[in-house]
Design an enzyme around this catalytic site. Structure first.
Site, PDB file in Angstrom:
ATOM      1  N   SER A  95       0.821  -1.196   0.000  1.00 23.77           N
ATOM      2  CA  SER A  95       0.000   0.000   0.000  1.00 23.77           C
ATOM      3  C   SER A  95       0.869   1.266   0.000  1.00 23.77           C
ATOM      4  O   SER A  95       1.758   1.400  -0.827  1.00 23.77           O
ATOM      5  CB  SER A  95      -0.945  -0.054   1.212  1.00 23.77           C
ATOM      6  OG  SER A  95      -1.893   0.971   1.176  1.00 23.77           O
ATOM      7  N   ASP A 217     -10.034  -3.996  -5.823  1.00 25.91           N
ATOM      8  CA  ASP A 217      -9.452  -3.358  -4.643  1.00 25.91           C
ATOM      9  C   ASP A 217     -10.173  -2.032  -4.434  1.00 25.91           C
ATOM     10  O   ASP A 217     -10.123  -1.147  -5.285  1.00 25.91           O
ATOM     11  CB  ASP A 217      -7.943  -3.140  -4.901  1.00 25.91           C
ATOM     12  CG  ASP A 217      -7.204  -2.445  -3.762  1.00 25.91           C
ATOM     13  OD1 ASP A 217      -7.858  -1.815  -2.918  1.00 25.91           O
ATOM     14  OD2 ASP A 217      -5.967  -2.527  -3.732  1.00 25.91           O
ATOM     15  N   HIS A 246      -7.744  -5.001  -0.641  1.00 25.76           N
ATOM     16  CA  HIS A 246      -6.552  -4.163  -0.517  1.00 25.76           C
ATOM     17  C   HIS A 246      -5.460  -4.803   0.346  1.00 25.76           C
ATOM     18  O   HIS A 246      -4.345  -4.316   0.380  1.00 25.76           O
ATOM     19  CB  HIS A 246      -6.954  -2.790   0.045  1.00 25.76           C
ATOM     20  CG  HIS A 246      -5.861  -1.778  -0.006  1.00 25.76           C
ATOM     21  ND1 HIS A 246      -5.276  -1.369  -1.190  1.00 25.76           N
ATOM     22  CD2 HIS A 246      -5.216  -1.092   0.978  1.00 25.76           C
ATOM     23  CE1 HIS A 246      -4.327  -0.477  -0.932  1.00 25.76           C
ATOM     24  NE2 HIS A 246      -4.265  -0.294   0.381  1.00 25.76           N
TER      25      HIS A 246
END
Length: 270
Positions: A95, A217, A246
């Protein structure tokens, strides 16, 4: 143990020649890598750490000014590598840490032999000719909900971000680490991440990047992976996985771990 090491709960596992550094994203901590670690610890030296602001770190160390931009986290990463005397590593970054690693690599490309980015995005907001997935209005509502009732927001956001079953272990796990964050810190971190725009620095990233992305996502549309691929300054490769959500290393380890291992071992252009 050094000051930086201690502040970030840095851990060193395994004793291989090559170093892998695992960096987590928003709302999680180093425990998000638990499914990957058993597969790499015999072959590599593995360094884990927590980003400042994670629920496992001391909230007194969180400097709202320093962490109002992603550069603050990039300096932390460089400080950890320096204190642990790491001369070169493979960074596996989830991320926002994918972009934090990219920023760090611009000033010290020698420290990173490659960055494996999982669910990374240079900008979450839509823009002219750019689809990031969110409108400003969406983000304002998200921040407001975090401010009004953080606990309620966590229990609503976790299943959306993870995808899949409301009662899954992965959702429970993400809810736990999200809820561990101090609410004012979580809000500040979320604002810094979701309002950031790092598109202008991508051309300065020269280390090879492996861009891995879930098909579905909530936070990062698949087109963002292609955008990174087109705009990074060095060599890059994209793999879209049949995972959902995610945090696929937590929710779909059977799909994601083999892909991560393949990209850790495979060098672009070799």
């Amino acid at each position: 143990m050094g000051i930086v090491e201690e502040a970030h709960n840095a851990k060193i596992l395994g004793s291989g020649e090559q170093v892998i550094v695992l960096a987590h994203g928003f709302g999680t901590d180093q425990s998000v890598w638990k499914h990957l670690i058993p597969h790499i610890v015999d072959e590599y030296k593995v360094i884990l750490y927590d980003n400042m602001g994670a629920g496992t770190t001391n909230p007194d160390y969180f400097d709202f000014n320093r962490y109002s931009s992603l550069e603050g986290y990039a300096y932390d990463l460089l400080a950890i590598l320096e204190e642990l005397k790491v001369e070169s590593c493979i960074l596996v970054a989830h991320s926002v840490s994918g972009i934090i690693g990219a920023i760090a690599s611009i000033s010290r490309p020698d420290l990173f032999s490659k960055i494996v980015m999982l669910s990374a995005s240079p900008r979450y907001l839509n823009d002219v000719d750019y689809y990031g997935g969110f409108e400003q209005e969406d983000l304002d509502q998200l921040f407001e909900a975090m401010q009004n009732n953080y606990k309620a927001w966590c229990s609503g956001f976790a299943p959306l971000a993870v995808g899949g079953d409301m009662d899954s272990v992965a959702v429970q796990e993400f809810s736990r680490t999200l809820f561990n964050m101090r609410p004012d810190i979580a809000l500040s971190v979320a604002q810094t991440i979701f309002q950031s725009d790092m598109r202008s620095i991508l051309h300065m990233v020269t280390v090879p990047c492996h861009i891995l992305q879930s098909m579905k996502d909530l936070a990062v549309p698949v087109v963002v992976a292609e955008y990174l691929h087109q705009n990074l300054g060095g060599e890059s490769i994209v793999e879209v996985m049949s995972s959902d959500g995610h945090l696929p290393q937590l929710s779909s380890p059977d799909i994601v771990i083999p892909v991560l291992l393949k990209h850790v071992r495979y060098n672009i252009g070799s």
